[in-house]
Design a protein around this motif. Structure first.
Motif, PDB file in Angstrom:
ATOM      1  N   GLN A  18      -6.923  -8.925 -13.802  1.00  0.00           N
ATOM      2  CA  GLN A  18      -5.964  -8.746 -14.893  1.00  0.00           C
ATOM      3  C   GLN A  18      -4.602  -8.288 -14.369  1.00  0.00           C
ATOM      4  O   GLN A  18      -3.570  -8.687 -14.905  1.00  0.00           O
ATOM      5  CB  GLN A  18      -6.512  -7.750 -15.918  1.00  0.00           C
ATOM      6  N   ARG A  19      -4.585  -7.449 -13.311  1.00  0.00           N
ATOM      7  CA  ARG A  19      -3.313  -7.008 -12.726  1.00  0.00           C
ATOM      8  C   ARG A  19      -2.520  -8.204 -12.213  1.00  0.00           C
ATOM      9  O   ARG A  19      -1.307  -8.273 -12.385  1.00  0.00           O
ATOM     10  CB  ARG A  19      -3.552  -6.040 -11.575  1.00  0.00           C
ATOM     11  N   VAL A  20      -3.195  -9.136 -11.542  1.00  0.00           N
ATOM     12  CA  VAL A  20      -2.507 -10.327 -11.032  1.00  0.00           C
ATOM     13  C   VAL A  20      -1.882 -11.081 -12.193  1.00  0.00           C
ATOM     14  O   VAL A  20      -0.706 -11.464 -12.135  1.00  0.00           O
ATOM     15  CB  VAL A  20      -3.473 -11.239 -10.241  1.00  0.00           C
ATOM     16  N   PHE A  21      -2.635 -11.276 -13.258  1.00  0.00           N
ATOM     17  CA  PHE A  21      -2.107 -12.013 -14.402  1.00  0.00           C
ATOM     18  C   PHE A  21      -0.987 -11.245 -15.101  1.00  0.00           C
ATOM     19  O   PHE A  21      -0.021 -11.833 -15.569  1.00  0.00           O
ATOM     20  CB  PHE A  21      -3.221 -12.361 -15.391  1.00  0.00           C
ATOM     21  N   PRO A  29       0.793  -5.745 -19.858  1.00  0.00           N
ATOM     22  CA  PRO A  29       0.244  -4.535 -19.235  1.00  0.00           C
ATOM     23  C   PRO A  29      -0.901  -3.920 -20.041  1.00  0.00           C
ATOM     24  O   PRO A  29      -1.826  -3.360 -19.465  1.00  0.00           O
ATOM     25  CB  PRO A  29       1.439  -3.586 -19.167  1.00  0.00           C
ATOM     26  N   ASP A  30      -0.856  -4.041 -21.360  1.00  0.00           N
ATOM     27  CA  ASP A  30      -1.926  -3.483 -22.187  1.00  0.00           C
ATOM     28  C   ASP A  30      -3.235  -4.245 -22.051  1.00  0.00           C
ATOM     29  O   ASP A  30      -4.294  -3.751 -22.422  1.00  0.00           O
ATOM     30  CB  ASP A  30      -1.512  -3.457 -23.663  1.00  0.00           C
ATOM     31  N   ASP A  31      -3.166  -5.470 -21.506  1.00  0.00           N
ATOM     32  CA  ASP A  31      -4.373  -6.280 -21.310  1.00  0.00           C
ATOM     33  C   ASP A  31      -5.138  -5.876 -20.055  1.00  0.00           C
ATOM     34  O   ASP A  31      -6.240  -6.362 -19.818  1.00  0.00           O
ATOM     35  CB  ASP A  31      -4.020  -7.769 -21.237  1.00  0.00           C
ATOM     36  N   VAL A  32      -4.555  -5.026 -19.221  1.00  0.00           N
ATOM     37  CA  VAL A  32      -5.216  -4.582 -17.987  1.00  0.00           C
ATOM     38  C   VAL A  32      -6.123  -3.408 -18.351  1.00  0.00           C
ATOM     39  O   VAL A  32      -5.782  -2.250 -18.187  1.00  0.00           O
ATOM     40  CB  VAL A  32      -4.185  -4.187 -16.906  1.00  0.00           C
ATOM     41  N   ASP A  33      -7.298  -3.762 -18.880  1.00  0.00           N
ATOM     42  CA  ASP A  33      -8.217  -2.740 -19.385  1.00  0.00           C
ATOM     43  C   ASP A  33      -9.586  -2.773 -18.721  1.00  0.00           C
ATOM     44  O   ASP A  33     -10.451  -1.960 -19.021  1.00  0.00           O
ATOM     45  CB  ASP A  33      -8.372  -2.872 -20.899  1.00  0.00           C
ATOM     46  N   GLY A  34      -9.783  -3.719 -17.816  1.00  0.00           N
ATOM     47  CA  GLY A  34     -11.067  -3.803 -17.121  1.00  0.00           C
ATOM     48  C   GLY A  34     -12.168  -4.469 -17.910  1.00  0.00           C
ATOM     49  O   GLY A  34     -13.314  -4.489 -17.471  1.00  0.00           O
ATOM     50  N   VAL A  35     -11.832  -5.058 -19.058  1.00  0.00           N
ATOM     51  CA  VAL A  35     -12.817  -5.748 -19.889  1.00  0.00           C
ATOM     52  C   VAL A  35     -12.465  -7.236 -19.922  1.00  0.00           C
ATOM     53  O   VAL A  35     -11.369  -7.616 -20.341  1.00  0.00           O
ATOM     54  CB  VAL A  35     -12.840  -5.168 -21.325  1.00  0.00           C
ATOM     55  N   TYR A  70      -4.611 -10.230  -5.024  1.00  0.00           N
ATOM     56  CA  TYR A  70      -5.339  -9.317  -5.897  1.00  0.00           C
ATOM     57  C   TYR A  70      -5.261  -7.957  -5.230  1.00  0.00           C
ATOM     58  O   TYR A  70      -5.708  -7.761  -4.124  1.00  0.00           O
ATOM     59  CB  TYR A  70      -6.769  -9.778  -6.204  1.00  0.00           C
ATOM     60  N   ARG A  71      -4.601  -7.042  -5.871  1.00  0.00           N
ATOM     61  CA  ARG A  71      -4.311  -5.722  -5.320  1.00  0.00           C
ATOM     62  C   ARG A  71      -4.809  -4.637  -6.242  1.00  0.00           C
ATOM     63  O   ARG A  71      -5.012  -4.856  -7.415  1.00  0.00           O
ATOM     64  CB  ARG A  71      -2.790  -5.501  -5.200  1.00  0.00           C
ATOM     65  N   GLU A  72      -4.852  -3.474  -5.661  1.00  0.00           N
ATOM     66  CA  GLU A  72      -5.172  -2.295  -6.463  1.00  0.00           C
ATOM     67  C   GLU A  72      -3.954  -1.935  -7.295  1.00  0.00           C
ATOM     68  O   GLU A  72      -2.866  -2.453  -7.090  1.00  0.00           O
ATOM     69  CB  GLU A  72      -5.558  -1.135  -5.543  1.00  0.00           C
ATOM     70  N   ALA A  73      -4.126  -1.015  -8.188  1.00  0.00           N
ATOM     71  CA  ALA A  73      -3.021  -0.533  -9.001  1.00  0.00           C
ATOM     72  C   ALA A  73      -2.031   0.216  -8.126  1.00  0.00           C
ATOM     73  O   ALA A  73      -2.385   0.767  -7.090  1.00  0.00           O
ATOM     74  CB  ALA A  73      -3.539   0.407 -10.087  1.00  0.00           C
ATOM     75  N   THR A 127       4.308  10.462 -21.390  1.00  0.00           N
ATOM     76  CA  THR A 127       3.465  11.393 -20.644  1.00  0.00           C
ATOM     77  C   THR A 127       4.182  12.006 -19.445  1.00  0.00           C
ATOM     78  O   THR A 127       3.759  13.038 -18.940  1.00  0.00           O
ATOM     79  CB  THR A 127       2.206  10.675 -20.127  1.00  0.00           C
ATOM     80  N   GLY A 128       5.230  11.337 -18.949  1.00  0.00           N
ATOM     81  CA  GLY A 128       5.882  11.785 -17.734  1.00  0.00           C
ATOM     82  C   GLY A 128       5.097  11.433 -16.484  1.00  0.00           C
ATOM     83  O   GLY A 128       5.464  11.827 -15.381  1.00  0.00           O
ATOM     84  N   ILE A 129       4.034  10.672 -16.637  1.00  0.00           N
ATOM     85  CA  ILE A 129       3.166  10.268 -15.525  1.00  0.00           C
ATOM     86  C   ILE A 129       3.395   8.787 -15.240  1.00  0.00           C
ATOM     87  O   ILE A 129       3.370   7.961 -16.156  1.00  0.00           O
ATOM     88  CB  ILE A 129       1.684  10.529 -15.858  1.00  0.00           C
ATOM     89  N   MET A 130       3.621   8.463 -13.978  1.00  0.00           N
ATOM     90  CA  MET A 130       3.752   7.061 -13.582  1.00  0.00           C
ATOM     91  C   MET A 130       2.348   6.469 -13.473  1.00  0.00           C
ATOM     92  O   MET A 130       1.704   6.542 -12.436  1.00  0.00           O
ATOM     93  CB  MET A 130       4.486   6.945 -12.239  1.00  0.00           C
ATOM     94  N   ASP A 131       1.889   5.896 -14.578  1.00  0.00           N
ATOM     95  CA  ASP A 131       0.577   5.252 -14.599  1.00  0.00           C
ATOM     96  C   ASP A 131       0.772   3.741 -14.523  1.00  0.00           C
ATOM     97  O   ASP A 131       1.899   3.248 -14.417  1.00  0.00           O
ATOM     98  CB  ASP A 131      -0.203   5.668 -15.849  1.00  0.00           C
ATOM     99  N   GLU A 132      -0.309   3.018 -14.574  1.00  0.00           N
ATOM    100  CA  GLU A 132      -0.256   1.565 -14.425  1.00  0.00           C
ATOM    101  C   GLU A 132       0.644   0.912 -15.469  1.00  0.00           C
ATOM    102  O   GLU A 132       1.452   0.039 -15.147  1.00  0.00           O
ATOM    103  CB  GLU A 132      -1.680   0.998 -14.514  1.00  0.00           C
ATOM    104  N   ARG A 133       0.536   1.337 -16.717  1.00  0.00           N
ATOM    105  CA  ARG A 133       1.360   0.739 -17.772  1.00  0.00           C
ATOM    106  C   ARG A 133       2.842   1.002 -17.523  1.00  0.00           C
ATOM    107  O   ARG A 133       3.677   0.140 -17.778  1.00  0.00           O
ATOM    108  CB  ARG A 133       0.949   1.271 -19.143  1.00  0.00           C
ATOM    109  N   THR A 134       3.186   2.183 -17.028  1.00  0.00           N
ATOM    110  CA  THR A 134       4.591   2.503 -16.774  1.00  0.00           C
ATOM    111  C   THR A 134       5.117   1.692 -15.597  1.00  0.00           C
ATOM    112  O   THR A 134       6.230   1.154 -15.655  1.00  0.00           O
ATOM    113  CB  THR A 134       4.761   4.015 -16.522  1.00  0.00           C
ATOM    114  N   TRP A 135       4.336   1.568 -14.525  1.00  0.00           N
ATOM    115  CA  TRP A 135       4.762   0.758 -13.385  1.00  0.00           C
ATOM    116  C   TRP A 135       5.030  -0.687 -13.806  1.00  0.00           C
ATOM    117  O   TRP A 135       5.919  -1.333 -13.269  1.00  0.00           O
ATOM    118  CB  TRP A 135       3.692   0.753 -12.297  1.00  0.00           C
ATOM    119  N   MET A 136       4.228  -1.198 -14.743  1.00  0.00           N
ATOM    120  CA  MET A 136       4.298  -2.622 -15.082  1.00  0.00           C
ATOM    121  C   MET A 136       5.169  -2.924 -16.293  1.00  0.00           C
ATOM    122  O   MET A 136       5.339  -4.088 -16.652  1.00  0.00           O
ATOM    123  CB  MET A 136       2.877  -3.159 -15.298  1.00  0.00           C
TER     124      MET A 136
END
Length: 154
Positions: A18-21, A29-35, A70-73, A127-136
């Motif tokens: 999902q990250r690649v896509f 970014p909201d579709d990167v949920d692991g499902v 295909y990479r990690e977050a 949140t002030g946290i750089m999470d996956e959604r914020t990076w993307m």
């Protein structure tokens, strides 16, 4: 090589795909949920068809071999984080997003505040946290993201 995955599966390999896509703007970014749901399946079928593969929606060794990269977050960063990735983020935030703090590789209050503002402007939880959604989240023209602008992906 990641495991074979298909509709109904879940886990880290699904997230990698999902990250690649998402990075290619096929999924959001909201579709990167692991499902591995219907949206992911359709993205896989479209990808397979465009690469002259059997468009069955199953991601096995042949499909994985065509998925690049295909990479990690990108790493989750928050107050107290230190290191070169923080400095890379600070450089991008200083250049285009109003970061007034030093580029020192320390995720302090100034960095956290500009991340919160960026999240607010992007419609994300502040949140002030750089999470996956914020990076993307989109960060400018031509589909740029903080992840790409920081040099974490090519």
């Amino acid at each position: 090589m990641p495991a074979t995955i298909k509709l109904g599966d879940s886990g880290d390999d699904v997230k990698r795909l999902q990250r690649v896509f998402a990075r290619n703007k096929v999924l959001g970014p909201d579709d990167v949920d692991g499902v591995f749901g219907p949206r992911t399946e359709q993205a896989v079928k479209d990808f397979q068809q465009s690469n002259a593969l059997a468009a069955d929606g199953v991601v096995g060794p042949v499909t994985w071999s065509h998925v690049h990269p295909y990479r990690e977050a990108s790493p989750t960063l928050q107050a107290g984080a230190v290191g070169p990735v923080v400095a890379m983020l600070q450089r991008v935030l200083k250049t285009g997003f109003g970061h007034a703090g030093a580029i020192d590789g320390v995720f302090g209050p100034a960095t956290e505040n500009v991340v919160r503002q960026y999240q607010k402007n992007s419609g994300l939880p502040m949140t002030g946290i750089m999470d996956e959604r914020t990076w993307m989240a989109p960060a400018g023209a031509a589909g740029a993201t903080l992840e790409s602008l920081s040099g974490l992906i090519l």
